[in-house]
Design an enzyme around this catalytic site. Structure first.
Site, PDB file in Angstrom:
ATOM      1  N   ASN A 209       0.851  -1.199   0.000  1.00 50.69           N
ATOM      2  CA  ASN A 209       0.000   0.000   0.000  1.00 50.69           C
ATOM      3  C   ASN A 209       0.883   1.243   0.000  1.00 50.69           C
ATOM      4  O   ASN A 209       2.103   1.146   0.010  1.00 50.69           O
ATOM      5  CB  ASN A 209      -0.945  -0.024   1.207  1.00 50.69           C
ATOM      6  CG  ASN A 209      -0.191  -0.053   2.513  1.00 50.69           C
ATOM      7  OD1 ASN A 209       0.508   0.887   2.855  1.00 50.69           O
ATOM      8  ND2 ASN A 209      -0.303  -1.155   3.243  1.00 50.69           N
ATOM      9  N   PRO A 303      -2.358 -11.414  10.885  1.00 54.34           N
ATOM     10  CA  PRO A 303      -2.648 -11.108  12.293  1.00 54.34           C
ATOM     11  C   PRO A 303      -2.943  -9.621  12.436  1.00 54.34           C
ATOM     12  O   PRO A 303      -2.332  -8.800  11.751  1.00 54.34           O
ATOM     13  CB  PRO A 303      -1.345 -11.473  13.021  1.00 54.34           C
ATOM     14  CG  PRO A 303      -0.297 -11.570  11.977  1.00 54.34           C
ATOM     15  CD  PRO A 303      -0.986 -11.885  10.676  1.00 54.34           C
ATOM     16  N   PHE A 323      -4.265   3.763  14.720  1.00 56.68           N
ATOM     17  CA  PHE A 323      -4.645   4.758  13.720  1.00 56.68           C
ATOM     18  C   PHE A 323      -5.864   4.251  12.971  1.00 56.68           C
ATOM     19  O   PHE A 323      -6.022   3.039  12.805  1.00 56.68           O
ATOM     20  CB  PHE A 323      -3.492   4.989  12.721  1.00 56.68           C
ATOM     21  CG  PHE A 323      -2.528   6.044  13.176  1.00 56.68           C
ATOM     22  CD1 PHE A 323      -1.621   5.775  14.188  1.00 56.68           C
ATOM     23  CD2 PHE A 323      -2.527   7.307  12.597  1.00 56.68           C
ATOM     24  CE1 PHE A 323      -0.737   6.750  14.624  1.00 56.68           C
ATOM     25  CE2 PHE A 323      -1.653   8.287  13.021  1.00 56.68           C
ATOM     26  CZ  PHE A 323      -0.749   8.017  14.035  1.00 56.68           C
ATOM     27  N   LYS A 341     -11.040  -3.009  18.163  1.00 58.35           N
ATOM     28  CA  LYS A 341      -9.649  -3.441  18.379  1.00 58.35           C
ATOM     29  C   LYS A 341      -9.283  -3.471  19.864  1.00 58.35           C
ATOM     30  O   LYS A 341      -8.297  -4.073  20.240  1.00 58.35           O
ATOM     31  CB  LYS A 341      -8.697  -2.500  17.647  1.00 58.35           C
ATOM     32  CG  LYS A 341      -9.026  -2.333  16.171  1.00 58.35           C
ATOM     33  CD  LYS A 341      -7.933  -2.858  15.312  1.00 58.35           C
ATOM     34  CE  LYS A 341      -8.249  -2.586  13.842  1.00 58.35           C
ATOM     35  NZ  LYS A 341      -7.227  -3.112  12.955  1.00 58.35           N
TER      36      LYS A 341
HETATM   37  N1  CTP Z   1      -3.496  -2.773  12.179  1.00 61.25           N
HETATM   38  C1  CTP Z   1      -2.664  -3.746  12.672  1.00 61.25           C
HETATM   39  N2  CTP Z   1      -2.613  -4.959  12.087  1.00 61.25           N
HETATM   40  C2  CTP Z   1      -3.383  -5.238  11.013  1.00 61.25           C
HETATM   41  C3  CTP Z   1      -4.259  -4.239  10.484  1.00 61.25           C
HETATM   42  C4  CTP Z   1      -4.275  -3.009  11.096  1.00 61.25           C
HETATM   43  O1  CTP Z   1      -1.942  -3.496  13.655  1.00 61.25           O
HETATM   44  N3  CTP Z   1      -3.318  -6.430  10.453  1.00 61.25           N
HETATM   45  C5  CTP Z   1      -3.575  -1.479  12.885  1.00 61.25           C
HETATM   46  C6  CTP Z   1      -2.979  -0.304  12.109  1.00 61.25           C
HETATM   47  O2  CTP Z   1      -1.623  -0.137  12.441  1.00 61.25           O
HETATM   48  C7  CTP Z   1      -3.839   0.834  12.616  1.00 61.25           C
HETATM   49  C8  CTP Z   1      -5.188   0.203  12.907  1.00 61.25           C
HETATM   50  O3  CTP Z   1      -4.930  -1.191  13.038  1.00 61.25           O
HETATM   51  O4  CTP Z   1      -3.360   1.328  13.845  1.00 61.25           O
HETATM   52  C9  CTP Z   1      -6.236   0.398  11.859  1.00 61.25           C
HETATM   53  O5  CTP Z   1      -5.772   0.083  10.586  1.00 61.25           O
HETATM   54  P1  CTP Z   1      -6.700   0.226   9.315  1.00 61.25           P
HETATM   55  O6  CTP Z   1      -5.952  -0.258   8.127  1.00 61.25           O
HETATM   56  O7  CTP Z   1      -7.312   1.597   9.280  1.00 61.25           O
HETATM   57  O8  CTP Z   1      -7.872  -0.738   9.705  1.00 61.25           O
HETATM   58  P2  CTP Z   1      -8.154  -2.234   9.412  1.00 61.25           P
HETATM   59  O9  CTP Z   1      -8.134  -2.973  10.701  1.00 61.25           O
HETATM   60  O10 CTP Z   1      -7.244  -2.768   8.363  1.00 61.25           O
HETATM   61  O11 CTP Z   1      -9.658  -2.146   8.918  1.00 61.25           O
HETATM   62  P3  CTP Z   1     -10.231  -1.729   7.484  1.00 61.25           P
HETATM   63  O12 CTP Z   1      -9.132  -1.954   6.476  1.00 61.25           O
HETATM   64  O13 CTP Z   1     -11.388  -2.636   7.324  1.00 61.25           O
HETATM   65  O14 CTP Z   1     -10.639  -0.290   7.613  1.00 61.25           O
END
Ligand code: CTP
Length: 403
Positions: A209, A303, A323, A341
Protein backbone atom coordinates in the site's frame (compact mmCIF):
# COMPACT_ATOMS: atom_id res chain seq x y z
CA UNK A 1 1.62 29.17 34.30
CA UNK A 2 2.32 26.93 31.35
CA UNK A 3 4.84 29.14 29.54
CA UNK A 4 6.43 30.95 32.49
CA UNK A 5 9.88 32.27 31.62
CA UNK A 6 9.52 31.44 27.90
CA UNK A 7 10.36 34.10 25.35
CA UNK A 8 8.51 34.25 22.05
CA UNK A 9 9.47 36.39 19.08
CA UNK A 10 6.26 36.91 17.13
CA UNK A 11 6.52 37.97 13.49
CA UNK A 12 3.28 39.46 12.21
CA UNK A 13 2.95 39.24 8.44
CA UNK A 14 0.53 41.09 6.18
CA UNK A 15 -2.97 39.72 6.03
CA UNK A 16 -6.39 40.28 7.49
CA UNK A 17 -5.58 37.53 10.02
CA UNK A 18 -3.02 39.91 11.59
CA UNK A 19 -5.75 41.01 13.99
CA UNK A 20 -5.72 37.50 15.46
CA UNK A 21 -2.03 38.01 16.29
CA UNK A 22 -3.16 40.53 18.91
CA UNK A 23 -5.32 37.89 20.57
CA UNK A 24 -2.37 35.49 20.39
CA UNK A 25 -0.14 38.00 22.22
CA UNK A 26 -2.76 38.30 24.96
CA UNK A 27 -2.99 34.54 25.34
CA UNK A 28 0.80 34.13 25.38
CA UNK A 29 1.09 36.76 28.10
CA UNK A 30 -1.70 35.08 30.10
CA UNK A 31 0.25 31.83 29.82
CA UNK A 32 3.30 33.54 31.33
CA UNK A 33 5.42 34.05 28.18
CA UNK A 34 7.15 37.29 27.27
CA UNK A 35 6.51 38.44 23.71
CA UNK A 36 8.65 40.60 21.44
CA UNK A 37 7.09 41.34 18.09
CA UNK A 38 8.29 42.23 14.62
CA UNK A 39 5.60 43.85 12.51
CA UNK A 40 6.35 43.57 8.78
CA UNK A 41 5.58 46.51 6.49
CA UNK A 42 2.65 44.50 5.08
CA UNK A 43 1.48 43.60 8.61
CA UNK A 44 1.49 47.29 9.51
CA UNK A 45 -1.16 47.82 6.81
CA UNK A 46 -3.55 45.80 8.96
CA UNK A 47 -2.65 46.55 12.59
CA UNK A 48 -0.56 49.23 14.29
CA UNK A 49 2.68 48.83 16.18
CA UNK A 50 1.01 50.75 18.99
CA UNK A 51 -1.60 48.04 19.56
CA UNK A 52 1.08 45.34 19.37
CA UNK A 53 3.25 47.16 21.94
CA UNK A 54 0.26 47.87 24.18
CA UNK A 55 -0.46 44.16 24.42
CA UNK A 56 3.11 42.85 24.49
CA UNK A 57 4.37 45.54 26.86
CA UNK A 58 7.52 45.75 24.72
CA UNK A 59 8.63 47.92 21.83
CA UNK A 60 7.65 46.58 18.42
CA UNK A 61 10.40 46.17 15.83
CA UNK A 62 9.78 47.21 12.25
CA UNK A 63 12.80 48.13 10.14
CA UNK A 64 16.01 46.21 9.52
CA UNK A 65 18.25 49.23 9.45
CA UNK A 66 16.76 51.03 12.40
CA UNK A 67 20.00 52.13 14.04
CA UNK A 68 18.43 52.68 17.44
CA UNK A 69 17.25 49.11 17.45
CA UNK A 70 20.59 47.85 16.16
CA UNK A 71 22.33 49.55 19.05
CA UNK A 72 19.81 48.22 21.56
CA UNK A 73 19.50 44.74 20.20
CA UNK A 74 20.68 43.66 16.75
CA UNK A 75 18.53 41.43 14.58
CA UNK A 76 20.77 38.46 15.32
CA UNK A 77 20.45 38.88 19.07
CA UNK A 78 16.72 39.52 18.71
CA UNK A 79 16.20 36.21 16.93
CA UNK A 80 18.37 34.29 19.38
CA UNK A 81 17.16 35.78 22.64
CA UNK A 82 13.82 34.08 21.98
CA UNK A 83 13.04 30.44 22.77
CA UNK A 84 10.76 30.23 19.73
CA UNK A 85 9.96 32.30 16.64
CA UNK A 86 6.29 32.32 15.63
CA UNK A 87 5.10 33.74 12.33
CA UNK A 88 1.38 34.57 12.44
CA UNK A 89 0.03 35.20 9.91
CA UNK A 90 2.65 33.52 7.72
CA UNK A 91 1.95 34.83 4.23
CA UNK A 92 2.85 33.03 1.00
CA UNK A 93 5.55 35.69 0.57
CA UNK A 94 7.15 35.11 4.00
CA UNK A 95 7.04 31.33 3.46
CA UNK A 96 8.69 31.72 0.04
CA UNK A 97 11.45 33.94 1.45
CA UNK A 98 12.22 31.51 4.25
CA UNK A 99 12.07 28.49 1.92
CA UNK A 100 14.78 29.93 -0.34
CA UNK A 101 16.68 31.89 2.30
CA UNK A 102 15.98 35.45 1.16
CA UNK A 103 16.42 38.12 3.81
CA UNK A 104 15.41 41.55 2.48
CA UNK A 105 13.79 42.80 5.70
CA UNK A 106 13.92 42.42 9.48
CA UNK A 107 11.36 39.58 9.67
CA UNK A 108 13.04 37.36 7.09
CA UNK A 109 16.51 38.22 8.44
CA UNK A 110 15.48 37.20 11.96
CA UNK A 111 14.06 33.94 10.58
CA UNK A 112 17.29 33.19 8.75
CA UNK A 113 19.57 34.19 11.62
CA UNK A 114 17.88 32.24 14.36
CA UNK A 115 19.13 29.07 15.99
CA UNK A 116 15.75 28.44 17.65
CA UNK A 117 12.65 26.52 16.51
CA UNK A 118 10.27 28.31 14.16
CA UNK A 119 6.48 27.86 14.00
CA UNK A 120 4.48 29.15 11.03
CA UNK A 121 0.73 29.76 11.06
CA UNK A 122 0.00 30.16 7.34
CA UNK A 123 -2.89 32.36 6.19
CA UNK A 124 -3.68 33.11 2.59
CA UNK A 125 -6.23 32.80 -0.17
CA UNK A 126 -7.08 29.17 -0.96
CA UNK A 127 -5.61 29.36 -4.50
CA UNK A 128 -2.37 30.76 -3.14
CA UNK A 129 -2.23 27.95 -0.57
CA UNK A 130 -2.83 25.35 -3.28
CA UNK A 131 -0.39 26.89 -5.77
CA UNK A 132 2.43 24.50 -6.70
CA UNK A 133 4.99 27.11 -5.58
CA UNK A 134 3.47 27.26 -2.07
CA UNK A 135 3.27 23.44 -1.96
CA UNK A 136 6.97 23.26 -2.87
CA UNK A 137 7.88 25.86 -0.27
CA UNK A 138 5.83 24.09 2.39
CA UNK A 139 7.56 20.77 1.62
CA UNK A 140 10.99 22.45 1.79
CA UNK A 141 10.16 24.21 5.08
CA UNK A 142 8.88 20.99 6.63
CA UNK A 143 12.05 19.20 5.52
CA UNK A 144 14.05 21.98 7.19
CA UNK A 145 12.27 21.21 10.47
CA UNK A 146 10.00 24.25 10.51
CA UNK A 147 6.81 23.65 12.54
CA UNK A 148 3.49 24.39 10.86
CA UNK A 149 0.02 24.88 12.37
CA UNK A 150 -2.98 25.23 10.07
CA UNK A 151 -4.37 26.64 7.91
CA UNK A 152 -7.99 25.69 8.56
CA UNK A 153 -10.89 25.32 6.16
CA UNK A 154 -13.54 27.96 6.13
CA UNK A 155 -14.84 31.16 4.68
CA UNK A 156 -12.12 33.69 4.01
CA UNK A 157 -12.06 37.46 4.18
CA UNK A 158 -11.73 37.52 0.36
CA UNK A 159 -15.13 35.82 0.09
CA UNK A 160 -13.80 32.46 -1.13
CA UNK A 161 -14.19 29.24 0.80
CA UNK A 162 -11.51 26.64 1.40
CA UNK A 163 -8.24 25.95 3.13
CA UNK A 164 -6.32 29.09 3.99
CA UNK A 165 -7.78 30.56 7.17
CA UNK A 166 -5.15 31.06 9.84
CA UNK A 167 -5.37 28.64 12.78
CA UNK A 168 -7.19 30.12 15.77
CA UNK A 169 -5.07 31.76 18.53
CA UNK A 170 -5.94 28.88 20.88
CA UNK A 171 -4.66 26.36 18.30
CA UNK A 172 -1.46 28.33 17.77
CA UNK A 173 -0.98 28.56 21.55
CA UNK A 174 -1.40 24.77 21.83
CA UNK A 175 1.20 24.28 19.07
CA UNK A 176 3.58 26.68 20.87
CA UNK A 177 3.08 24.86 24.17
CA UNK A 178 3.76 21.48 22.53
CA UNK A 179 7.09 22.84 21.21
CA UNK A 180 8.18 24.73 24.32
CA UNK A 181 6.96 22.59 27.17
CA UNK A 182 9.52 19.91 27.87
CA UNK A 183 8.17 16.42 28.37
CA UNK A 184 10.18 13.76 30.07
CA UNK A 185 9.47 10.15 29.22
CA UNK A 186 12.69 8.77 30.71
CA UNK A 187 12.15 5.24 31.96
CA UNK A 188 9.13 4.67 29.68
CA UNK A 189 9.41 1.92 27.06
CA UNK A 190 7.67 2.50 23.73
CA UNK A 191 6.95 0.38 20.68
CA UNK A 192 6.00 2.01 17.37
CA UNK A 193 5.05 0.32 14.09
CA UNK A 194 5.41 2.27 10.84
CA UNK A 195 5.18 1.98 7.08
CA UNK A 196 3.44 -0.57 4.91
CA UNK A 197 3.98 -4.30 4.83
CA UNK A 198 4.85 -6.16 1.63
CA UNK A 199 3.21 -9.53 1.19
CA UNK A 200 5.01 -11.59 -1.46
CA UNK A 201 3.19 -12.99 -4.49
CA UNK A 202 6.35 -14.37 -6.06
CA UNK A 203 10.05 -13.44 -5.71
CA UNK A 204 9.55 -10.09 -7.50
CA UNK A 205 5.94 -9.06 -6.82
CA UNK A 206 4.08 -8.18 -3.64
CA UNK A 207 0.83 -6.82 -2.24
CA UNK A 208 1.42 -3.47 -0.57
CA UNK A 209 0.00 0.00 0.00
CA UNK A 210 0.97 3.66 -0.24
CA UNK A 211 2.05 4.25 3.37
CA UNK A 212 5.26 6.32 3.51
CA UNK A 213 6.04 5.62 7.17
CA UNK A 214 6.58 9.35 7.81
CA UNK A 215 4.01 9.64 10.62
CA UNK A 216 5.23 6.53 12.46
CA UNK A 217 8.88 7.58 12.14
CA UNK A 218 8.05 11.07 13.43
CA UNK A 219 6.26 9.54 16.45
CA UNK A 220 9.16 7.21 17.24
CA UNK A 221 11.61 10.14 17.04
CA UNK A 222 9.46 12.41 19.22
CA UNK A 223 9.15 9.70 21.89
CA UNK A 224 12.87 8.98 21.73
CA UNK A 225 13.72 12.70 21.94
CA UNK A 226 11.50 12.93 25.03
CA UNK A 227 13.64 10.23 26.65
CA UNK A 228 11.55 7.10 26.05
CA UNK A 229 13.35 3.88 25.19
CA UNK A 230 11.83 3.40 21.76
CA UNK A 231 11.69 0.39 19.46
CA UNK A 232 10.56 1.20 15.93
CA UNK A 233 9.34 -1.74 13.87
CA UNK A 234 9.30 -0.57 10.28
CA UNK A 235 7.94 -2.04 7.09
CA UNK A 236 9.74 -1.25 3.80
CA UNK A 237 9.99 2.55 3.46
CA UNK A 238 12.24 4.99 1.63
CA UNK A 239 13.09 6.87 4.84
CA UNK A 240 16.56 6.90 6.28
CA UNK A 241 17.22 5.57 9.76
CA UNK A 242 15.27 7.27 12.51
CA UNK A 243 16.60 8.53 15.84
CA UNK A 244 15.35 5.69 18.04
CA UNK A 245 16.83 3.23 20.52
CA UNK A 246 16.27 0.35 18.13
CA UNK A 247 15.05 0.01 14.54
CA UNK A 248 13.80 -3.38 13.39
CA UNK A 249 13.15 -3.63 9.66
CA UNK A 250 10.57 -6.15 8.49
CA UNK A 251 8.76 -6.97 5.24
CA UNK A 252 5.57 -8.84 6.05
CA UNK A 253 2.76 -8.49 8.61
CA UNK A 254 3.78 -11.75 10.27
CA UNK A 255 7.37 -10.52 10.64
CA UNK A 256 6.02 -7.25 12.04
CA UNK A 257 3.86 -9.08 14.58
CA UNK A 258 6.81 -11.26 15.64
CA UNK A 259 9.08 -8.21 16.03
CA UNK A 260 6.42 -6.49 18.16
CA UNK A 261 6.00 -9.57 20.33
CA UNK A 262 9.79 -9.69 20.80
CA UNK A 263 9.82 -6.04 21.93
CA UNK A 264 7.38 -6.66 24.82
CA UNK A 265 6.99 -5.68 27.59
CA UNK A 266 6.50 -1.99 26.80
CA UNK A 267 4.52 0.79 28.46
CA UNK A 268 3.12 2.27 25.23
CA UNK A 269 2.43 0.71 21.85
CA UNK A 270 1.58 2.90 18.88
CA UNK A 271 0.49 1.11 15.73
CA UNK A 272 1.01 3.59 12.91
CA UNK A 273 1.81 0.93 10.29
CA UNK A 274 -0.56 0.31 7.39
CA UNK A 275 -0.45 -3.44 7.76
CA UNK A 276 -1.72 -5.42 4.76
CA UNK A 277 -4.92 -7.16 5.77
CA UNK A 278 -4.07 -10.34 3.85
CA UNK A 279 -1.13 -12.34 2.61
CA UNK A 280 -0.92 -14.80 -0.26
CA UNK A 281 -1.36 -18.30 1.14
CA UNK A 282 1.36 -19.90 -0.97
CA UNK A 283 3.64 -17.33 -2.61
CA UNK A 284 5.23 -18.72 -5.77
CA UNK A 285 8.86 -19.63 -5.35
CA UNK A 286 9.61 -18.74 -8.97
CA UNK A 287 8.50 -15.71 -10.95
CA UNK A 288 4.99 -16.08 -12.41
CA UNK A 289 5.21 -15.92 -16.20
CA UNK A 290 2.78 -14.05 -18.41
CA UNK A 291 1.97 -16.89 -20.82
CA UNK A 292 0.26 -18.62 -17.92
CA UNK A 293 -3.37 -17.71 -17.30
CA UNK A 294 -3.74 -14.79 -14.86
CA UNK A 295 -3.07 -16.36 -11.49
CA UNK A 296 -5.77 -16.57 -8.87
CA UNK A 297 -4.35 -15.71 -5.49
CA UNK A 298 -5.67 -17.33 -2.36
CA UNK A 299 -5.48 -14.72 0.40
CA UNK A 300 -5.29 -15.46 4.08
CA UNK A 301 -5.98 -12.89 6.80
CA UNK A 302 -2.94 -11.39 8.53
CA UNK A 303 -2.65 -11.11 12.29
CA UNK A 304 -4.14 -7.86 13.58
CA UNK A 305 -1.18 -6.51 15.53
CA UNK A 306 -3.10 -3.67 17.18
CA UNK A 307 -5.88 -5.99 18.37
CA UNK A 308 -3.36 -8.58 19.58
CA UNK A 309 -1.44 -5.98 21.60
CA UNK A 310 -4.69 -4.57 23.00
CA UNK A 311 -5.80 -8.00 24.17
CA UNK A 312 -2.38 -9.36 25.08
CA UNK A 313 -2.89 -12.00 27.77
CA UNK A 314 0.37 -11.38 29.66
CA UNK A 315 1.97 -8.09 28.57
CA UNK A 316 -0.71 -5.60 27.57
CA UNK A 317 0.93 -2.16 27.34
CA UNK A 318 -0.58 0.44 29.68
CA UNK A 319 -1.46 2.60 26.69
CA UNK A 320 -2.24 1.18 23.24
CA UNK A 321 -2.79 3.65 20.40
CA UNK A 322 -4.01 2.82 16.90
CA UNK A 323 -4.64 4.76 13.72
CA UNK A 324 -7.78 4.75 11.65
CA UNK A 325 -7.16 5.68 8.05
CA UNK A 326 -10.58 6.21 6.54
CA UNK A 327 -12.02 7.61 3.33
CA UNK A 328 -15.51 8.33 4.70
CA UNK A 329 -17.55 8.57 7.94
CA UNK A 330 -14.29 9.30 9.72
CA UNK A 331 -15.33 9.69 13.34
CA UNK A 332 -18.00 6.98 13.29
CA UNK A 333 -15.69 4.42 11.67
CA UNK A 334 -12.80 5.38 13.92
CA UNK A 335 -14.91 5.03 17.08
CA UNK A 336 -16.07 1.61 15.88
CA UNK A 337 -12.44 0.64 15.20
CA UNK A 338 -11.37 1.71 18.70
CA UNK A 339 -14.06 -0.49 20.22
CA UNK A 340 -13.41 -3.43 17.87
CA UNK A 341 -9.65 -3.44 18.38
CA UNK A 342 -9.75 -2.76 22.13
CA UNK A 343 -7.13 0.00 22.01
CA UNK A 344 -7.19 3.02 24.34
CA UNK A 345 -6.82 5.84 21.84
CA UNK A 346 -7.30 6.02 18.12
CA UNK A 347 -5.92 8.69 15.84
CA UNK A 348 -8.34 9.15 12.99
CA UNK A 349 -7.32 10.69 9.70
CA UNK A 350 -9.02 11.14 6.38
CA UNK A 351 -6.92 9.55 3.65
CA UNK A 352 -9.28 10.33 0.78
CA UNK A 353 -7.77 12.47 -1.95
CA UNK A 354 -8.39 16.21 -1.97
CA UNK A 355 -9.59 18.26 -4.93
CA UNK A 356 -6.03 18.21 -6.29
CA UNK A 357 -5.98 14.40 -6.20
CA UNK A 358 -3.49 14.51 -3.30
CA UNK A 359 -3.80 12.23 -0.29
CA UNK A 360 -2.35 12.60 3.20
CA UNK A 361 -0.51 9.35 2.47
CA UNK A 362 3.06 10.32 1.69
CA UNK A 363 2.45 14.03 2.34
CA UNK A 364 4.18 15.98 5.10
CA UNK A 365 1.14 17.15 7.00
CA UNK A 366 -1.80 15.54 8.64
CA UNK A 367 -5.12 16.64 10.10
CA UNK A 368 -6.13 14.20 12.80
CA UNK A 369 -8.69 13.61 15.52
CA UNK A 370 -7.75 11.90 18.76
CA UNK A 371 -10.47 9.58 20.04
CA UNK A 372 -10.33 8.29 23.58
CA UNK A 373 -12.80 7.26 26.24
CA UNK A 374 -13.21 11.00 26.93
CA UNK A 375 -14.46 11.69 23.38
CA UNK A 376 -12.96 13.17 20.22
CA UNK A 377 -10.42 15.98 20.09
CA UNK A 378 -9.81 17.59 16.68
CA UNK A 379 -6.35 18.95 15.94
CA UNK A 380 -5.65 21.56 13.25
CA UNK A 381 -3.63 20.69 10.17
CA UNK A 382 -0.12 20.06 11.47
CA UNK A 383 3.11 18.76 10.04
CA UNK A 384 3.51 15.06 10.80
CA UNK A 385 6.34 16.02 13.14
CA UNK A 386 4.03 18.36 15.04
CA UNK A 387 1.33 15.67 15.25
CA UNK A 388 4.03 13.45 16.76
CA UNK A 389 5.14 16.11 19.23
CA UNK A 390 1.60 16.81 20.30
CA UNK A 391 0.88 13.12 20.74
CA UNK A 392 4.04 12.81 22.83
CA UNK A 393 2.80 15.62 25.06
CA UNK A 394 -0.55 13.81 25.45
CA UNK A 395 1.26 10.58 26.31
CA UNK A 396 3.37 12.43 28.88
CA UNK A 397 0.15 13.73 30.43
CA UNK A 398 -1.23 10.18 30.55
CA UNK A 399 1.89 9.04 32.44
CA UNK A 400 1.80 12.10 34.71
CA UNK A 401 5.04 13.38 33.13
CA UNK A 402 3.93 16.73 31.73
CA UNK A 403 6.22 19.50 32.95
N1 CTP B 1 -3.50 -2.77 12.18
C1 CTP B 1 -2.66 -3.75 12.67
N2 CTP B 1 -2.61 -4.96 12.09
C2 CTP B 1 -3.38 -5.24 11.01
C3 CTP B 1 -4.26 -4.24 10.48
C4 CTP B 1 -4.27 -3.01 11.10
O1 CTP B 1 -1.94 -3.50 13.66
N3 CTP B 1 -3.32 -6.43 10.45
C5 CTP B 1 -3.57 -1.48 12.89
C6 CTP B 1 -2.98 -0.30 12.11
O2 CTP B 1 -1.62 -0.14 12.44
C7 CTP B 1 -3.84 0.83 12.62
C8 CTP B 1 -5.19 0.20 12.91
O3 CTP B 1 -4.93 -1.19 13.04
O4 CTP B 1 -3.36 1.33 13.85
C9 CTP B 1 -6.24 0.40 11.86
O5 CTP B 1 -5.77 0.08 10.59
P1 CTP B 1 -6.70 0.23 9.31
O6 CTP B 1 -5.95 -0.26 8.13
O7 CTP B 1 -7.31 1.60 9.28
O8 CTP B 1 -7.87 -0.74 9.70
P2 CTP B 1 -8.15 -2.23 9.41
O9 CTP B 1 -8.13 -2.97 10.70
O10 CTP B 1 -7.24 -2.77 8.36
O11 CTP B 1 -9.66 -2.15 8.92
P3 CTP B 1 -10.23 -1.73 7.48
O12 CTP B 1 -9.13 -1.95 6.48
O13 CTP B 1 -11.39 -2.64 7.32
O14 CTP B 1 -10.64 -0.29 7.61
Amino acid sequence: MELSGKRVLLIIGGGIAAYKALELIRRLKDAGASVHAILTAAGAQFITSLSVSALSGERTYQELFDLTVESEMGHIALSRAADLLVVAPATADLMAKLAVGLAPDLASTALLATDKPVLLAPAMNVRMWQHPATRRNLAALTRDGIHIVGPNDGEMACGEFGQGRMAEPAEILAAITAILKPVNLAGIRALVTAGPTHEPIDPVRYLGNRSSGKQGYAIAEALFNAGAETVLVSGPVALTAAATSKLVRVETAIEMRDACEAALPVDIAICAAAVADWHVEHPHTTKLKKPNAPPSLVLVENPDILAELSHHPTARPKLVIGFAAETGNLLVNAAAKRAAKGCDWIIANDVSTDTQGKSVMGSDSNRVHLLSEAGAESWPLLSKRDVAQRLTAKIAQFFGRAA
